[in-house]
Motif scaffolding. Structure first.
Motif, PDB file in Angstrom:
ATOM      1  N   TYR A  11      32.486  33.835  51.546  1.00  0.00           N
ATOM      2  CA  TYR A  11      33.713  33.968  51.338  1.00  0.00           C
ATOM      3  C   TYR A  11      34.425  32.105  51.599  1.00  0.00           C
ATOM      4  O   TYR A  11      34.242  31.682  52.524  1.00  0.00           O
ATOM      5  CB  TYR A  11      34.408  34.317  52.712  1.00  0.00           C
ATOM      6  CG  TYR A  11      36.154  34.982  52.365  1.00  0.00           C
ATOM      7  CD1 TYR A  11      36.060  35.835  51.560  1.00  0.00           C
ATOM      8  CD2 TYR A  11      36.554  34.443  53.239  1.00  0.00           C
ATOM      9  CE1 TYR A  11      37.370  35.536  51.663  1.00  0.00           C
ATOM     10  CE2 TYR A  11      38.304  34.678  53.082  1.00  0.00           C
ATOM     11  CZ  TYR A  11      38.469  34.865  52.644  1.00  0.00           C
ATOM     12  OH  TYR A  11      40.046  35.264  52.905  1.00  0.00           O
ATOM     13  N   SER A  13      37.357  31.053  52.871  1.00  0.00           N
ATOM     14  CA  SER A  13      38.955  31.195  53.157  1.00  0.00           C
ATOM     15  C   SER A  13      40.229  30.107  52.688  1.00  0.00           C
ATOM     16  O   SER A  13      39.503  28.571  52.812  1.00  0.00           O
ATOM     17  CB  SER A  13      38.995  30.585  55.070  1.00  0.00           C
ATOM     18  OG  SER A  13      37.464  31.989  55.585  1.00  0.00           O
ATOM     19  N   ASN A  21      43.586  36.205  53.750  1.00  0.00           N
ATOM     20  CA  ASN A  21      42.231  36.929  53.709  1.00  0.00           C
ATOM     21  C   ASN A  21      42.389  38.082  53.816  1.00  0.00           C
ATOM     22  O   ASN A  21      41.569  38.653  53.987  1.00  0.00           O
ATOM     23  CB  ASN A  21      42.575  35.588  55.148  1.00  0.00           C
ATOM     24  CG  ASN A  21      42.047  34.022  54.770  1.00  0.00           C
ATOM     25  OD1 ASN A  21      41.212  34.050  53.688  1.00  0.00           O
ATOM     26  ND2 ASN A  21      42.660  33.201  56.052  1.00  0.00           N
ATOM     27  N   ARG A  24      41.942  39.220  50.478  1.00  0.00           N
ATOM     28  CA  ARG A  24      40.602  38.644  50.054  1.00  0.00           C
ATOM     29  C   ARG A  24      39.720  40.115  50.434  1.00  0.00           C
ATOM     30  O   ARG A  24      38.463  39.786  49.794  1.00  0.00           O
ATOM     31  CB  ARG A  24      40.727  37.101  50.001  1.00  0.00           C
ATOM     32  CG  ARG A  24      39.404  37.362  49.654  1.00  0.00           C
ATOM     33  CD  ARG A  24      40.159  36.397  47.603  1.00  0.00           C
ATOM     34  NE  ARG A  24      38.993  36.094  46.708  1.00  0.00           N
ATOM     35  CZ  ARG A  24      38.774  36.006  45.386  1.00  0.00           C
ATOM     36  NH1 ARG A  24      40.127  36.740  45.503  1.00  0.00           N
ATOM     37  NH2 ARG A  24      38.564  35.425  44.636  1.00  0.00           N
ATOM     38  N   HIS A  25      39.469  40.625  51.750  1.00  0.00           N
ATOM     39  CA  HIS A  25      39.386  40.594  52.063  1.00  0.00           C
ATOM     40  C   HIS A  25      38.484  42.132  52.069  1.00  0.00           C
ATOM     41  O   HIS A  25      37.227  42.766  51.466  1.00  0.00           O
ATOM     42  CB  HIS A  25      38.682  40.572  53.699  1.00  0.00           C
ATOM     43  CG  HIS A  25      38.075  39.626  54.350  1.00  0.00           C
ATOM     44  ND1 HIS A  25      38.554  38.255  54.510  1.00  0.00           N
ATOM     45  CD2 HIS A  25      37.305  39.345  55.935  1.00  0.00           C
ATOM     46  CE1 HIS A  25      38.008  37.420  55.371  1.00  0.00           C
ATOM     47  NE2 HIS A  25      37.225  37.785  56.026  1.00  0.00           N
ATOM     48  N   SER A  46      36.377  33.935  59.585  1.00  0.00           N
ATOM     49  CA  SER A  46      36.256  34.420  58.355  1.00  0.00           C
ATOM     50  C   SER A  46      37.957  35.121  58.041  1.00  0.00           C
ATOM     51  O   SER A  46      38.283  34.120  56.579  1.00  0.00           O
ATOM     52  CB  SER A  46      36.192  35.644  57.295  1.00  0.00           C
ATOM     53  OG  SER A  46      36.315  36.980  58.152  1.00  0.00           O
ATOM     54  N   LEU A  47      38.479  35.119  58.518  1.00  0.00           N
ATOM     55  CA  LEU A  47      40.038  35.428  59.050  1.00  0.00           C
ATOM     56  C   LEU A  47      41.272  34.724  58.496  1.00  0.00           C
ATOM     57  O   LEU A  47      42.702  34.725  57.969  1.00  0.00           O
ATOM     58  CB  LEU A  47      40.326  36.659  59.451  1.00  0.00           C
ATOM     59  CG  LEU A  47      40.257  38.113  59.152  1.00  0.00           C
ATOM     60  CD1 LEU A  47      40.277  39.606  60.435  1.00  0.00           C
ATOM     61  CD2 LEU A  47      40.738  38.897  57.994  1.00  0.00           C
ATOM     62  N   THR A  48      40.921  33.099  59.090  1.00  0.00           N
ATOM     63  CA  THR A  48      41.289  32.291  59.155  1.00  0.00           C
ATOM     64  C   THR A  48      41.111  30.693  58.981  1.00  0.00           C
ATOM     65  O   THR A  48      42.534  29.393  58.703  1.00  0.00           O
ATOM     66  CB  THR A  48      42.370  32.244  60.558  1.00  0.00           C
ATOM     67  OG1 THR A  48      40.616  31.796  61.472  1.00  0.00           O
ATOM     68  CG2 THR A  48      42.372  33.674  61.808  1.00  0.00           C
ATOM     69  N   GLY A  49      39.820  30.567  58.933  1.00  0.00           N
ATOM     70  CA  GLY A  49      39.050  30.065  58.594  1.00  0.00           C
ATOM     71  C   GLY A  49      39.032  29.011  60.132  1.00  0.00           C
ATOM     72  O   GLY A  49      39.061  29.450  60.641  1.00  0.00           O
ATOM     73  N   HIS A 199      30.574  30.151  55.235  1.00  0.00           N
ATOM     74  CA  HIS A 199      31.792  29.883  54.479  1.00  0.00           C
ATOM     75  C   HIS A 199      31.458  29.750  52.999  1.00  0.00           C
ATOM     76  O   HIS A 199      30.362  29.196  53.053  1.00  0.00           O
ATOM     77  CB  HIS A 199      32.589  28.873  55.652  1.00  0.00           C
ATOM     78  CG  HIS A 199      33.027  29.374  56.302  1.00  0.00           C
ATOM     79  ND1 HIS A 199      34.616  30.021  56.090  1.00  0.00           N
ATOM     80  CD2 HIS A 199      33.107  30.120  57.601  1.00  0.00           C
ATOM     81  CE1 HIS A 199      34.732  30.518  57.339  1.00  0.00           C
ATOM     82  NE2 HIS A 199      34.052  30.374  57.875  1.00  0.00           N
ATOM     83  N   SER A 203      35.849  23.952  54.826  1.00  0.00           N
ATOM     84  CA  SER A 203      37.181  24.390  56.098  1.00  0.00           C
ATOM     85  C   SER A 203      36.969  24.141  57.564  1.00  0.00           C
ATOM     86  O   SER A 203      35.879  23.383  58.010  1.00  0.00           O
ATOM     87  CB  SER A 203      36.430  26.523  57.006  1.00  0.00           C
ATOM     88  OG  SER A 203      37.498  27.258  57.572  1.00  0.00           O
ATOM     89  N   ASP A 230      32.952  32.137  46.194  1.00  0.00           N
ATOM     90  CA  ASP A 230      32.538  33.212  47.347  1.00  0.00           C
ATOM     91  C   ASP A 230      31.507  33.967  45.836  1.00  0.00           C
ATOM     92  O   ASP A 230      31.477  34.316  44.947  1.00  0.00           O
ATOM     93  CB  ASP A 230      33.913  34.375  46.234  1.00  0.00           C
ATOM     94  CG  ASP A 230      35.513  33.689  47.914  1.00  0.00           C
ATOM     95  OD1 ASP A 230      34.659  33.450  48.456  1.00  0.00           O
ATOM     96  OD2 ASP A 230      36.681  34.020  47.771  1.00  0.00           O
TER      97      ASP A 230
END
Length: 253
Positions: A11, A13, A21, A24-25, A46-49, A199, A203, A230
């Motif tokens: 992913y 981020s 995010n 996208r998740h 993953s949700l914030t980078g 990732h 990031s 991705d």
């Protein structure tokens, strides 16, 4: 030996943008569900980078309502899903590098990164790990990045009865040869399936390698993303034999 379908969501981020995010998740979760995945693993934070300087402002509690769409999607699809985020415990100032587990039955558990990289302790506190996850007859042990750099972590997972070691990571281009060799060794030494979700793009100032992968308990690389971007990296066990599949996903606009 029963069938098993597990997946690493490689992913890219969007730095600091929780709403983007989360959306996208959800899209990648739906895609994985279409491919009958039972267990889906996203990368570290993953949700914030991987953005330590933003982490305190972005940290969420495990019961945050902002994450309800992902909880509900995991339940509806019957797919246990692990997402990464800065995690704040109730009524505490400390924040942790967390992996939040949305289980297929609607329950939820938390894993917190036990071993921090140098410099992470300026923002994050060391965590306590978390329980094994039951996926059918399988026991899956989680790891977050630096956790797997300690051989004792994978050893403890195997001794606890894990059959799969699932690592959410940020691995750079420079670090990939060493880190992938470590994971290959754990698979072979402990007879573990090893799933790694990295990732897929830059990031936190790091040039991430992508190349998320799964290694069989014999240490064979069954499947790997070709590079960055991705995608889903799916490992399927049929009659005791592991096979792999990659599914590309369009880049965020």
């Amino acid at each position: 030996m029963p069938n098993l379908d597990i997946c690493a969501a490689q992913y890219c981020s969007v730095a600091g943008d929780l709403n983007a995010n989360i959306d996208r998740h959800a899209q990648l979760m739906r895609l994985a569900a279409q491919h009958s995945v039972a267990f889906l693993l996203f990368p570290e934070l993953s949700l914030t980078g991987y953005e330590p300087s933003l982490a305190r402002d972005l940290a969420l509690s495990a019961d945050s309502e902002r994450l309800q769409p992902l909880r509900e999607l995991a339940r509806q699809s019957g797919m246990t899903t692990v997402v990464g985020l800065p995690l704040r415990q109730t009524d505490q100032q400390e924040i942790f590098i967390g992996a939040l587990v949305f289980a297929a039955d609607g329950s939820q558990t938390v894993y917190t990164k036990q071993h921090l990289h140098p410099g992470e302790d300026a923002v994050f506190s060391a965590g306590q790990g978390g329980p094994l996850l039951s996926i059918g007859s399988e026991q899956i042990a989680l790891a977050v990045c630096a956790d797997f750099s300690h051989a004792s972590h994978a050893q403890a997972a195997a001794q606890a009865g894990a059959s799969v070691y699932a690592a959410s990571v940020l691995i750079s281009d420079n670090g990939y040869p060493r880190d992938s060799a470590l994971l290959t060794g754990y698979a072979r030494e402990h007879s573990l399936g090893v799933l790694m979700a990295n990732h897929g793009g830059p990031s936190g100032g790091w040039a991430c390698a992508g190349r998320s992968a799964f290694w069989s308990p014999q240490g064979q690389r069954v499947v790997s993303a070709a590079g960055t971007g991705d995608c889903l990296v799916i490992a399927r066990r049929r009659q005791g034999v592991w096979q792999g599949q990659t599914v590309q996903y369009p880049a965020a606009s």
